[in-house]
Write an enzyme that holds these catalytic residues in place. Structure first.
Site, PDB file in Angstrom:
ATOM      1  N   TYR A 257      48.192  42.175  45.214  1.00 44.77           N
ATOM      2  CA  TYR A 257      47.194  42.617  45.824  1.00 44.77           C
ATOM      3  C   TYR A 257      46.652  44.274  45.516  1.00 44.77           C
ATOM      4  CZ  TYR A 257      47.190  38.498  48.554  1.00 44.77           C
ATOM      5  OH  TYR A 257      47.318  37.011  48.927  1.00 44.77           O
ATOM      6  N   ASP A 297      38.247  35.728  49.566  1.00 46.72           N
ATOM      7  CA  ASP A 297      38.855  37.013  49.393  1.00 46.72           C
ATOM      8  C   ASP A 297      40.176  37.190  49.025  1.00 46.72           C
ATOM      9  OD1 ASP A 297      40.429  36.561  51.582  1.00 46.72           O
ATOM     10  OD2 ASP A 297      39.011  37.068  53.103  1.00 46.72           O
ATOM     11  N   ASP A 298      40.771  36.147  48.639  1.00 47.14           N
ATOM     12  CA  ASP A 298      42.466  36.030  48.130  1.00 47.14           C
ATOM     13  C   ASP A 298      42.437  35.804  46.458  1.00 47.14           C
ATOM     14  OD1 ASP A 298      44.795  36.240  48.965  1.00 47.14           O
ATOM     15  OD2 ASP A 298      45.179  34.120  48.324  1.00 47.14           O
ATOM     16  N   ALA A 299      41.245  36.353  45.836  1.00 50.20           N
ATOM     17  CA  ALA A 299      41.247  36.384  44.497  1.00 50.20           C
ATOM     18  C   ALA A 299      42.050  37.394  43.883  1.00 50.20           C
ATOM     19  CB  ALA A 299      40.030  36.286  43.952  1.00 50.20           C
TER      20      ALA A 299
END
Length: 408
Positions: A257, A297-299
């Site tokens: 992230y 939103d987790d790309a």
């Protein structure tokens, strides 16, 4: 005393990995220098073909990127009697079947066997049901004869589809061809959600992995066809090399992230401009736009990859792991920021265009790509929803809300 592994690519022993004093080193072989040009990103953008050995700082992120993450990694490590952070030991145990085209095995074992689905161990429906039920204790379906590895936290099973359409277990180095993904416990309806998002991408003519759903006992699972495997009618398999962006940028998987020091869209774009076909940058912009449109939103950095072909052509890999995370009660902080914006609800079309301009794309071209995709999503989403039985209406509501927010 040093441990050593051989790294095979396209049937050539291209490198050796040595562990000595707790440090990892990778050195390319004479065969690699004879077959490929000096400086070629043979195994990874972070591991170009050079005369000197590559050190721990770049070797470990590449090897770690081949391995499962989280609890799955801990379980597999325990099964094989190695420490969870023993990257070398885990690759030695699992490296015969990895993402991409690499085969990694103890030094001196000789070439890997020809890749074919015909060597899989045929499975019954009951066998598959048991393997899915046992994923927490046997991640990926790993066992004494099944030495396979794939990155990620989510529970998944790797299987081989044989020429007659039946399923097999990838034993003794048999290549897997499909990924079986059960529902995520904390994300109800994740199978239908991901199937819809992947079908939406395909309806928009974006390169993406092929998916279907099937029942395993009383559980619906997502079946993902591996894009890094090309299977011929006779069952022979060509492994296609790939690496994710954390590997390419030499970033450890624990930092996938951006808020943790992981890849940014700007870094990925810069890498694409240097290494890939010109259309990869536009493909990245479409992927970013789609992820915002579906509320994903987790790309993160491990959800984008590069494909390497044997001729040295590199391009952005097909999309995978698309999920509308906004449906669930989770943080909506973006895995990779968009024009410095960190939260999904604050992303606008202008912000997406500004991000692309920061990559060097013209504002007019970027806006045209973004607006075209947004215009086509409603109809493509309708068709994807029609094909996805059991899809929660909440997913469609998220997409409709996002399109309205992104629209003119």
């Amino acid at each position: 005393m040093a441990d050593e592994l051989d790294v095979w690519l396209y049937g050539i022993r291209v490198a050796s990995v040595r562990r000595q004093g707790g440090r990892l080193r990778l050195a390319y072989t004479d065969d690699a220098f004879e077959r490929f040009p000096l400086g070629a990103p043979l195994l990874s953008m972070s591991l170009p073909l050079t005369s000197g050995p590559h050190s721990q700082g770049v070797v470990r992120p590449f090897l770690d990127g081949l391995l499962p993450e989280g609890e799955s990694r801990a379980v597999v490590a325990n099964d094989f009697g190695v420490y969870r952070d023993d990257t070398f030991g885990l690759v030695r145990a699992l490296g015969r079947e990895c993402a991409g085209a690499v085969v990694i095995q103890p030094a001196g074992e000789g070439p890997p066997p020809p890749a074919t689905t015909l060597t899989a161990e045929r499975l019954s429906e009951t066998d598959i049901e048991s393997l899915v039920a046992d994923l927490r204790s046997a991640p990926l379906g790993v066992g004494e004869r099944v030495r396979i590895s794939l990155a990620g936290v989510q529970e998944k099973l790797l299987l081989t589809r044989m020429p007659d359409g039946s399923w097999g277990r990838p034993v003794d180095g048999t290549p897997s061809t499909h990924i079986i993904k059960p529902a995520i416990d904390r994300f109800p309806g994740s199978v239908e959600n991901e199937a819809f998002c992947m079908r939406l991408a395909r309806n928009l003519e974006l390169p993406c992995a092929s998916v279907e759903t099937m029942m395993v006992g009383d559980r619906k699972v997502l079946v993902v066809q591996r894009y890094d495997r090309a299977v011929a009618a006779d069952g022979s398999v060509e492994r296609i090399h790939q690496e994710d962006m954390c590997q390419a940028l030499s970033i450890v998987a624990d930092r996938k992230y951006e808020s943790d020091g992981g890849p940014s869209l700007r870094q990925i774009a810069e890498l694409l401009q240097v290494a890939t076909r010109p259309d990869s940058l536009e493909a990245l912009l479409r992927a970013v736009t789609l992820n915002v449109a579906i509320g994903n939103d987790d790309a993160h950095g491990k959800n984008f990859s590069l494909l390497h072909d044997p001729q040295g052509v590199i391009r952005l890999a097909p999309l995978y792991d698309l999920l509308s995370t906004s449906v669930y009660d989770v943080s909506n902080q973006l895995a990779m920021f968009i024009d410095t914006v960190q939260r999904m609800e604050r992303v606008t079309s202008d912000r997406i265009v500004n991000e692309a301009v920061g990559w060097g794309m013209s504002a007019n071209r970027a806006r045209g790509i973004v607006e075209d995709l947004i215009d086509r999503i409603p109809l493509a989403a309708d068709h994807a929803a029609e094909k996805t039985e059991g899809l929660s209406p909440a997913v469609i509501e998220v997409v409709e809300s996002q399109i309205k927010h992104l629209g003119p």
